[in-house]
Design a protein around this motif. Structure first.
Motif, PDB file in Angstrom:
ATOM      1  N   HIS A 125      20.114   8.858  66.867  1.00 39.60           N
ATOM      2  CA  HIS A 125      18.697   8.973  67.427  1.00 39.60           C
ATOM      3  C   HIS A 125      18.598  10.228  68.419  1.00 39.60           C
ATOM      4  O   HIS A 125      17.706  10.985  68.590  1.00 39.60           O
ATOM      5  CB  HIS A 125      18.181   7.702  68.050  1.00 39.60           C
ATOM      6  N   MET A 126      19.916  10.127  69.327  1.00 38.93           N
ATOM      7  CA  MET A 126      19.817  11.287  70.377  1.00 38.93           C
ATOM      8  C   MET A 126      20.065  12.536  69.743  1.00 38.93           C
ATOM      9  O   MET A 126      19.504  13.406  70.176  1.00 38.93           O
ATOM     10  CB  MET A 126      20.854  10.728  71.491  1.00 38.93           C
ATOM     11  N   VAL A 127      20.911  12.492  68.813  1.00 39.99           N
ATOM     12  CA  VAL A 127      20.979  13.921  68.186  1.00 39.99           C
ATOM     13  C   VAL A 127      19.938  14.452  67.310  1.00 39.99           C
ATOM     14  O   VAL A 127      19.529  15.650  67.509  1.00 39.99           O
ATOM     15  CB  VAL A 127      22.339  13.521  66.992  1.00 39.99           C
ATOM     16  N   ALA A 128      19.350  13.648  66.745  1.00 42.47           N
ATOM     17  CA  ALA A 128      18.119  14.029  66.089  1.00 42.47           C
ATOM     18  C   ALA A 128      16.971  14.377  67.094  1.00 42.47           C
ATOM     19  O   ALA A 128      16.446  15.495  67.050  1.00 42.47           O
ATOM     20  CB  ALA A 128      17.376  12.872  65.265  1.00 42.47           C
ATOM     21  N   ALA A 129      16.817  13.774  68.152  1.00 46.43           N
ATOM     22  CA  ALA A 129      15.787  14.085  69.042  1.00 46.43           C
ATOM     23  C   ALA A 129      16.187  15.394  69.864  1.00 46.43           C
ATOM     24  O   ALA A 129      15.452  16.190  70.307  1.00 46.43           O
ATOM     25  CB  ALA A 129      15.789  13.094  70.158  1.00 46.43           C
ATOM     26  N   PRO A 193      16.950  25.856  81.783  1.00 43.47           N
ATOM     27  CA  PRO A 193      16.979  24.464  82.366  1.00 43.47           C
ATOM     28  C   PRO A 193      16.005  23.632  81.361  1.00 43.47           C
ATOM     29  O   PRO A 193      16.339  22.424  81.314  1.00 43.47           O
ATOM     30  CB  PRO A 193      15.931  24.643  83.833  1.00 43.47           C
ATOM     31  N   GLY A 194      15.338  24.371  80.672  1.00 43.63           N
ATOM     32  CA  GLY A 194      14.520  23.766  79.625  1.00 43.63           C
ATOM     33  C   GLY A 194      15.304  22.970  78.591  1.00 43.63           C
ATOM     34  O   GLY A 194      15.116  21.929  77.864  1.00 43.63           O
ATOM     35  N   ILE A 195      16.627  23.707  78.249  1.00 47.43           N
ATOM     36  CA  ILE A 195      17.754  23.245  77.399  1.00 47.43           C
ATOM     37  C   ILE A 195      18.164  21.927  77.872  1.00 47.43           C
ATOM     38  O   ILE A 195      18.403  20.961  77.116  1.00 47.43           O
ATOM     39  CB  ILE A 195      18.773  24.298  77.155  1.00 47.43           C
ATOM     40  N   PHE A 196      18.472  21.903  79.393  1.00 44.09           N
ATOM     41  CA  PHE A 196      18.811  20.711  79.893  1.00 44.09           C
ATOM     42  C   PHE A 196      17.718  19.604  79.707  1.00 44.09           C
ATOM     43  O   PHE A 196      18.226  18.481  79.652  1.00 44.09           O
ATOM     44  CB  PHE A 196      19.295  20.921  81.249  1.00 44.09           C
ATOM     45  N   GLY A 197      16.499  19.984  79.829  1.00 43.29           N
ATOM     46  CA  GLY A 197      15.515  19.185  79.533  1.00 43.29           C
ATOM     47  C   GLY A 197      15.354  18.212  77.995  1.00 43.29           C
ATOM     48  O   GLY A 197      14.680  17.352  78.086  1.00 43.29           O
ATOM     49  N   HIS A 200      15.952  15.025  78.294  1.00 45.54           N
ATOM     50  CA  HIS A 200      15.083  14.020  78.676  1.00 45.54           C
ATOM     51  C   HIS A 200      14.476  13.533  77.315  1.00 45.54           C
ATOM     52  O   HIS A 200      14.242  12.231  77.143  1.00 45.54           O
ATOM     53  CB  HIS A 200      13.917  14.915  79.328  1.00 45.54           C
ATOM     54  N   GLY A 201      13.787  14.322  76.300  1.00 45.28           N
ATOM     55  CA  GLY A 201      13.230  13.808  75.199  1.00 45.28           C
ATOM     56  C   GLY A 201      14.365  12.888  74.292  1.00 45.28           C
ATOM     57  O   GLY A 201      14.028  11.951  73.793  1.00 45.28           O
ATOM     58  N   ALA A 202      15.754  13.585  74.248  1.00 49.89           N
ATOM     59  CA  ALA A 202      16.796  12.656  73.564  1.00 49.89           C
ATOM     60  C   ALA A 202      16.738  11.314  74.140  1.00 49.89           C
ATOM     61  O   ALA A 202      16.788  10.344  73.145  1.00 49.89           O
ATOM     62  CB  ALA A 202      18.098  13.259  73.626  1.00 49.89           C
ATOM     63  N   LEU A 242      12.524   5.672  82.325  1.00 49.88           N
ATOM     64  CA  LEU A 242      14.003   5.813  82.172  1.00 49.88           C
ATOM     65  C   LEU A 242      14.456   7.091  82.057  1.00 49.88           C
ATOM     66  O   LEU A 242      15.221   7.692  82.846  1.00 49.88           O
ATOM     67  CB  LEU A 242      14.611   5.054  81.042  1.00 49.88           C
ATOM     68  N   ALA A 243      13.785   7.625  81.024  1.00 53.41           N
ATOM     69  CA  ALA A 243      14.157   9.321  81.008  1.00 53.41           C
ATOM     70  C   ALA A 243      13.880  10.105  82.024  1.00 53.41           C
ATOM     71  O   ALA A 243      14.583  11.029  82.447  1.00 53.41           O
ATOM     72  CB  ALA A 243      13.447   9.939  79.506  1.00 53.41           C
ATOM     73  N   ALA A 244      12.694   9.992  82.565  1.00 59.48           N
ATOM     74  CA  ALA A 244      12.077  10.703  84.018  1.00 59.48           C
ATOM     75  C   ALA A 244      13.001  10.473  85.159  1.00 59.48           C
ATOM     76  O   ALA A 244      13.273  11.363  85.865  1.00 59.48           O
ATOM     77  CB  ALA A 244      10.698  10.227  84.193  1.00 59.48           C
ATOM     78  N   ALA A 245      13.694   9.370  85.518  1.00 58.76           N
ATOM     79  CA  ALA A 245      14.247   8.981  86.421  1.00 58.76           C
ATOM     80  C   ALA A 245      15.547   9.889  86.337  1.00 58.76           C
ATOM     81  O   ALA A 245      16.226  10.043  87.427  1.00 58.76           O
ATOM     82  CB  ALA A 245      14.745   7.452  86.468  1.00 58.76           C
ATOM     83  N   LEU A 246      16.283   9.790  85.113  1.00 60.01           N
ATOM     84  CA  LEU A 246      17.500  10.455  84.936  1.00 60.01           C
ATOM     85  C   LEU A 246      17.523  12.005  84.918  1.00 60.01           C
ATOM     86  O   LEU A 246      18.539  12.696  85.132  1.00 60.01           O
ATOM     87  CB  LEU A 246      18.238   9.921  83.504  1.00 60.01           C
ATOM     88  N   THR A 247      16.397  12.770  84.626  1.00 60.89           N
ATOM     89  CA  THR A 247      16.320  13.931  84.299  1.00 60.89           C
ATOM     90  C   THR A 247      15.177  15.016  85.181  1.00 60.89           C
ATOM     91  O   THR A 247      15.313  15.981  84.720  1.00 60.89           O
ATOM     92  CB  THR A 247      16.281  14.285  82.725  1.00 60.89           C
ATOM     93  N   TYR A 248      14.473  14.323  85.978  1.00 63.94           N
ATOM     94  CA  TYR A 248      13.458  14.906  86.551  1.00 63.94           C
ATOM     95  C   TYR A 248      13.718  16.239  87.182  1.00 63.94           C
ATOM     96  O   TYR A 248      12.886  17.107  87.296  1.00 63.94           O
ATOM     97  CB  TYR A 248      12.636  14.036  87.465  1.00 63.94           C
ATOM     98  N   PRO A 249      14.881  16.468  87.893  1.00 65.72           N
ATOM     99  CA  PRO A 249      15.246  17.790  88.750  1.00 65.72           C
ATOM    100  C   PRO A 249      15.124  18.889  87.681  1.00 65.72           C
ATOM    101  O   PRO A 249      14.857  20.115  88.400  1.00 65.72           O
ATOM    102  CB  PRO A 249      16.630  17.483  89.067  1.00 65.72           C
ATOM    103  N   TYR A 250      15.352  18.826  86.589  1.00 63.73           N
ATOM    104  CA  TYR A 250      15.313  20.120  85.727  1.00 63.73           C
ATOM    105  C   TYR A 250      13.844  20.497  85.773  1.00 63.73           C
ATOM    106  O   TYR A 250      13.683  21.803  85.547  1.00 63.73           O
ATOM    107  CB  TYR A 250      15.979  19.876  84.224  1.00 63.73           C
TER     108      TYR A 250
END
Length: 312
Positions: A125-129, A193-197, A200-202, A242-250
């Motif tokens: 699921h993460m790979v596809a996302a 940073p968008g790539i790191f982001g 977030h979607g994954a 959950l995704a926001a808490a882990l990835t917001y700094p980007y």
């Protein structure tokens, strides 16, 4: 000759098999959800961006919290001020969600071999996302640059302090000036940073899919069984939080790189300067309006998407 015909006939067949996984209702559903949520929630997105880029070093309006920001912008810039940058945001959100759902579901269905009842597990699921996120970012980054810059044109007085090349009167004007003065590179500021982001979607999609699958398995029904509106809303909100808490700094780094009031040498320079002058909390500026914006946003997008695809 017969061999050539046979060989030539096999190729279209394989192409049709690949193309059969593309369902354009996912594109339309994503666009519908993205546009609807943006029209309703854009002011919160604008405030999030203004909080995020305020590093204390560059002249910018100072707001004492979310309510103060809302009233100050309305008083100084009018209702129109709360909707600065809404046009590229509609284009960006609509196209981003549309392409994301299209790419994600195409990749996921291809991995499943066309069997929508086949569970993929968290990793796939993460790979596809992630793959869907990268493809979407390549196509939409220029729109996000324009949206950020239009949101950060604080007032007419602020415009006079900027060179003509950085004064924008709309989406088309901004796209043209950024391209003419900064080239393709200017339209892809914040891409790294968008790539790191993409993570977030994954994380978000993996969590959302796994929650749906686990819930359906608990009910002892096929994993592609449709759910009720409250279940979609609950799973969408939990996955986004959950995704926001882990990835917001980007998002802070990306917004600052796209801001025409700042002049960073690159992503790492932005990270170092933010850490030096603001510490850890600098990477979480704008988090409250962001959560207030994205939580109902994602709920609307996912609900519209699920209901649209359910009826199509």
């Amino acid at each position: 000759m017969a061999t050539m015909k046979a060989t030539g006939g096999a190729s279209p067949s394989r192409k049709i098999t690949v193309l059969s996984h593309v369902k354009y209702e996912h594109l339309v559903a994503g666009i519908s959800g993205g546009v609807a949520s943006t029209l309703i929630l854009h002011p919160l997105d604008l405030i999030k961006i203004r909080f995020a880029v305020n590093d204390g070093q560059t002249p910018a309006p100072q707001y004492q919290g979310l309510r103060n920001a809302m009233t100050t912008i309305f008083r100084q810039e009018g209702a129109r001020g709360l909707y600065r940058g809404v046009t590229p945001n509609i284009w960006g959100s609509g196209s981003a969600w549309g392409f994301y759902f299209l790419f994600y579901n195409t990749i996921k269905t291809w991995i499943q071999g066309g069997n929508t009842k086949k569970p993929l597990g968290p990793t796939l699921h993460m790979v596809a996302a992630a793959q869907a996120g990268i493809l979407t970012l390549i196509m939409t980054n220029p729109i996000w640059v324009v949206k950020t810059r239009l949101c950060l044109q604080y007032s007419e007085a602020d415009k006079t302090r900027l060179p003509e090349s950085k004064r924008y009167v709309g989406m088309a004007d901004a796209l043209n000036k950024i391209y003419c003065n900064e080239g393709i590179r200017g339209l892809y500021k914040g891409f790294v940073p968008g790539i790191f982001g993409v993570s977030h979607g994954a994380i978000q999609f993996m969590t959302y899919e796994e929650m749906k699958n686990t819930y359906n398995q608990y009910r002892m029904v096929p994993i592609d069984t449709k759910l009720g509106s409250m279940e979609y809303l609950t799973f969408a909100a939990c996955s986004k939080l959950l995704a926001a808490a882990l990835t917001y700094p980007y998002q802070v780094v990306r917004a600052r790189l796209q801001d025409h009031h700042h002049d960073y040498k690159g992503s790492w320079d932005c990270v170092c300067r933010t850490w030096r002058y603001e510490g850890l909390q600098g990477f979480y500026k704008g988090l409250v309006p962001y959560l207030l914006h994205v939580t109902p946003n994602i709920c609307l997008v996912f609900l519209i998407y699920e209901k649209f695809t359910e009826s199509s």
